[in-house]
Design an enzyme around this catalytic site. Structure first.
Site, PDB file in Angstrom:
ATOM      1  N   GLY A  13       0.815  -1.207   0.000  1.00  0.00           N
ATOM      2  CA  GLY A  13       0.000   0.000   0.000  1.00  0.00           C
ATOM      3  C   GLY A  13       0.847   1.254   0.000  1.00  0.00           C
ATOM      4  CG  LEU A  15       2.323   3.939   5.940  1.00  0.00           C
ATOM      5  CD1 LEU A  15       3.380   5.043   5.922  1.00  0.00           C
ATOM      6  CD2 LEU A  15       1.386   4.116   7.133  1.00  0.00           C
ATOM      7  CG  ASP A  39      -8.664 -12.684   4.874  1.00  0.00           C
ATOM      8  OD1 ASP A  39      -8.700 -11.546   5.385  1.00  0.00           O
ATOM      9  OD2 ASP A  39      -9.667 -13.400   4.723  1.00  0.00           O
ATOM     10  CB  ILE A  40      -5.225  -8.904   8.113  1.00  0.00           C
ATOM     11  CG1 ILE A  40      -6.234  -7.918   7.542  1.00  0.00           C
ATOM     12  CG2 ILE A  40      -3.852  -8.736   7.478  1.00  0.00           C
ATOM     13  CD1 ILE A  40      -5.869  -6.461   7.779  1.00  0.00           C
ATOM     14  CB  ALA A  63      -6.416   0.609   6.743  1.00  0.00           C
ATOM     15  CG  ASP A 105      -7.564  12.750  10.328  1.00  0.00           C
ATOM     16  OD1 ASP A 105      -7.567  11.628   9.785  1.00  0.00           O
ATOM     17  OD2 ASP A 105      -7.825  13.793   9.698  1.00  0.00           O
ATOM     18  CE1 TYR A 128     -10.943   4.296   7.486  1.00  0.00           C
ATOM     19  CE2 TYR A 128     -11.398   6.516   8.295  1.00  0.00           C
ATOM     20  CZ  TYR A 128     -10.498   5.546   7.890  1.00  0.00           C
ATOM     21  OH  TYR A 128      -9.158   5.824   7.902  1.00  0.00           O
ATOM     22  CE  LYS A 132      -7.592   3.112  10.804  1.00  0.00           C
ATOM     23  NZ  LYS A 132      -6.541   2.168  10.343  1.00  0.00           N
TER      24      LYS A 132
END
Length: 296
Positions: A13, A15, A39-40, A63, A105, A128, A132
């Protein structure tokens, strides 16, 4: 310490590619896991992967980040951003690895009207954001020593290779279409350059930092003003007009002022983030190199 084994989830990804490059540059042995490889949301598979590579540090840059789509499929968002982090935390505990988890954030509601610090109360506004925050809570519930890095509006050259890209790529794509561009002027964030985020994360890891640390772009700015900077740096002058939340409705509610304060980062002795003008210049230079034919 350099030479240690590191595992990175979401390694392909925007990042993840920067984290991989940064830690390898510092002499770490890095094993990357992308979505095609693991697959997490499968706890057994996560446990198996970490048992095989036996890392000292695990970084989770994977994510589900489709903010509006999450309103239609909140279960999927929660599985990836919440329960999958639980899987990693449990697996980290089994191999005695430190977990570094990236959050957002959007765990804040934006009502404070100023840059948020790590001690401010959270109040997510949508599916979402809830997912998170759940990931943060799972990581801290299962591990005594974990680093949660909250960031904002990440963009980096790796976005050229991802399906969704980033805000900079979206603006450049819209500019090429010659159609009018409308960007909200009443939502403020702190856009974050992915390579700088990766290097500061590595600095935190090498200092043994734990808890929650904010790494934002360093300067609160509206998305409209950020678009202006992007076009100025790229030498473009498209038909850009400001809009606002009332005119530009989205499926998900978003915090109106979700910029992050880097005060804690600075207190830990970490180098300040580059200015927005420097960062967009670095981005465009890296983008140009990526786009140039080999040997050019």
């Amino acid at each position: 310490m350099p030479g240690e084994r590191i595992a990175i989830f979401g390694s392909h990804g925007q990042l993840g590619v920067e984290l991989t490059a940064e830690f390898r540059k510092r002499g770490y042995e890095v094993t990357g896991f992308d979505r095609a490889r693991v697959d997490i949301t499968d706890a057994g598979r996560v446990e198996e992967c970490l048992a095989q590579c036996d890392p000292a540090i695990v970084l989770n840059a994977a994510a589900y980040n489709q903010v509006d789509v999450a309103e239609k499929e909140p279960e999927t968002a929660y599985m990836v951003n919440g329960l999958a982090v639980r899987n990693m935390a449990i697996a980290c505990r089994q191999v005695d690895a430190k977990l570094v988890h990236f959050s957002t954030d959007y765990v804040f509601d934006g009502a404070a009207g100023r840059a948020y610090n790590e001690d401010d109360p959270t109040h997510p506004l949508g599916a979402y954001a809830v997912s998170k925050l759940a990931g943060e809570l799972y990581a801290r519930a299962y591990l005594d020593h974990v680093l949660v890095v909250r960031t904002s509006g990440v963009y980096g050259p790796g976005g050229l290779d991802t399906a969704r890209g980033n805000f900079v790529e979206l603006m450049l794509r819209l500019a090429a279409s010659a159609q009018p561009i409308r960007v909200v002027e009443d939502h403020v964030a702190s856009p974050t350059f992915a390579p700088a985020l990766a290097s500061r994360t590595a600095d935190l890891v090498e200092r043994g930092a734990g808890g929650i640390v904010h790494i934002g772009g360093g300067t609160p700015i509206s998305w409209f003003d950020w678009a202006v900077k992007i076009f100025d740096a790229a030498g473009l002058n498209p038909p850009l007009k400001p809009t606002n939340e009332r005119e530009f409705r989205t499926a998900a509610r978003r915090p109106k002022y979700s910029a992050l304060s880097n005060a804690k980062l600075h207190s830990l002795g970490i180098e300040p983030m580059p200015s927005l003008d420097q960062a967009i210049r670095f981005y465009l230079e890296a983008r140009s190199l990526r786009a140039s034919p080999i040997g050019a």
